[in-house]
Design an enzyme around this catalytic site. Structure first.
Site, PDB file in Angstrom:
ATOM      1  CB  CYS A 144      -9.064 -64.599  35.523  1.00  0.00           C
ATOM      2  SG  CYS A 144      -8.284 -65.187  33.999  1.00  0.00           S
ATOM      3  CB  CYS A 147      -5.386 -64.425  35.157  1.00  0.00           C
ATOM      4  SG  CYS A 147      -6.517 -63.907  33.856  1.00  0.00           S
ATOM      5  CG  ASP A 148      -5.062 -64.573  39.145  1.00  0.00           C
ATOM      6  OD1 ASP A 148      -4.091 -64.029  38.585  1.00  0.00           O
ATOM      7  OD2 ASP A 148      -6.108 -63.969  39.433  1.00  0.00           O
TER       8      ASP A 148
END
Length: 318
Positions: A144, A147-148
């Site tokens: 992701c 997300c990261d």
């Protein structure tokens, strides 16, 4: 077989746990079947249990570890009266009401019956199948970018895939990384023309054509990968500190094939909020979302499913 439940929630994660919080506070006494720890899909807590630090979930300005966030949400659901069973549904029958749900042996009598069902079984990222993948997931390996990506500022990273999702992830990562290498097993992308134009025009992008990732290196974090040429078989190193796998997702909808409407990719089809094709069955989270796939959107859809279920039950006289 127990008495008829008002609501059974199948699956946990941010969607299922939020649905549990809302239905419990509405005095519906929900039963949550959260999945099994040994399961490769539908595990308790969902994909956040495989995530390290979460910095984009509102209310946690200093960030929170994914498993910690799920533990807190689970405690909150239990506090309001959710009955939580650490089991995986093995069969459902949604052809008539009350709905029937099996745990364990699917050939015997149903384990539970319910007036309404909320489906929150999630989806799983398709992975490369390398032994280092699970060990380094959350430590340089990610599925992701949203997300990261922030954690890879000024890093050299690689994205595996060639479709729109992979290209979109790669373009997002160029906001943070020094370079992004798109690794694709063919010599041309499958992404749409407009996405290809954007990625080819980005000066931070690099391309590894006719290549697959055959090994990931590093003890505690990613230190590099080995690429294998799909034409010649030649292997070569690629120095990266992050590897994003973007080869697709698989929704956990096997239980519902032939009973609920699914789209061409197997995702649960919802309409008018969280309603499915069966009256009294509602869907939320990644099992019906192939666009956003975020913890906060999953939680929001879990709230929607709970409110829709509560209003539907009220309309049915329950």
């Amino acid at each position: 077989m127990s008495d008829i439940r008002n609501v059974i929630i199948i699956g946990s994660g941010p969607a299922g746990l939020t649905a549990a919080i809302y239905t419990a506070r509405a005095n519906l006494e929900p039963l949550l079947l959260e999945g099994e720890p040994s399961s490769t899909s539908d595990q308790p807590g969902g994909q956040l249990m495989l995530t390290t630090e979460v910095e984009n979930f509102p209310g946690w300005p200093d960030g929170i570890m994914g498993p910690d966030l799920m533990v807190r949400m689970r405690e909150q659901a239990a506090r309001f009266g959710t009955e939580i069973q650490t089991v995986k549904a093995s069969r459902v029958d949604l052809t008539e009401r009350p709905f029937r749900v099996w745990v364990g042996d699917p050939s015997g009598e149903p384990t539970y019956t319910a007036r309404s069902v909320i489906v929150s079984t999630g989806a799983q990222s398709l992975m490369l199948g390398l032994p280092e993948e699970s060990r380094l997931l959350g430590h340089g390996v990610s599925t992701c970018a949203t997300c990261d990506g922030f954690f890879f500022r000024d890093h050299d990273i690689a994205v595996v895939g060639g479709g729109d999702s992979a290209v979109e992830e790669a373009l997002f990562l160029t906001k943070f990384a020094r370079t992004v290498t798109l690794v694709h097993r063919r010599d041309e992308l499958r992404a749409s023309k407009i996405m290809q134009d954007r990625v080819f025009a980005n000066e931070k992008m690099r391309f590894a054509w006719n290549s697959t990732v055959s090994a990931i290196h590093g003890d505690t974090t990613v230190e590099g990968v080995t690429l294998t040429d799909t034409v010649t078989g030649e292997q070569r190193p690629l120095a990266v500190t992050g590897l994003f796998v973007a080869i697709g997702h698989r929704p956990n909808t096997d239980l519902f094939v032939g009973q609920l409407d699914l789209d061409d990719n197997g995702y649960l089809v919802t309409h008018s909020g969280a309603s499915t094709s069966v009256d009294g069955v509602f869907g939320c989270g990644d099992v019906q979302d192939h666009v956003y796939r975020q913890a906060i959107t999953a939680a929001g859809s879990g709230c929607m499913a709970a409110i829709d279920a509560e209003r539907w039950l009220e309309a049915q006289g329950h």
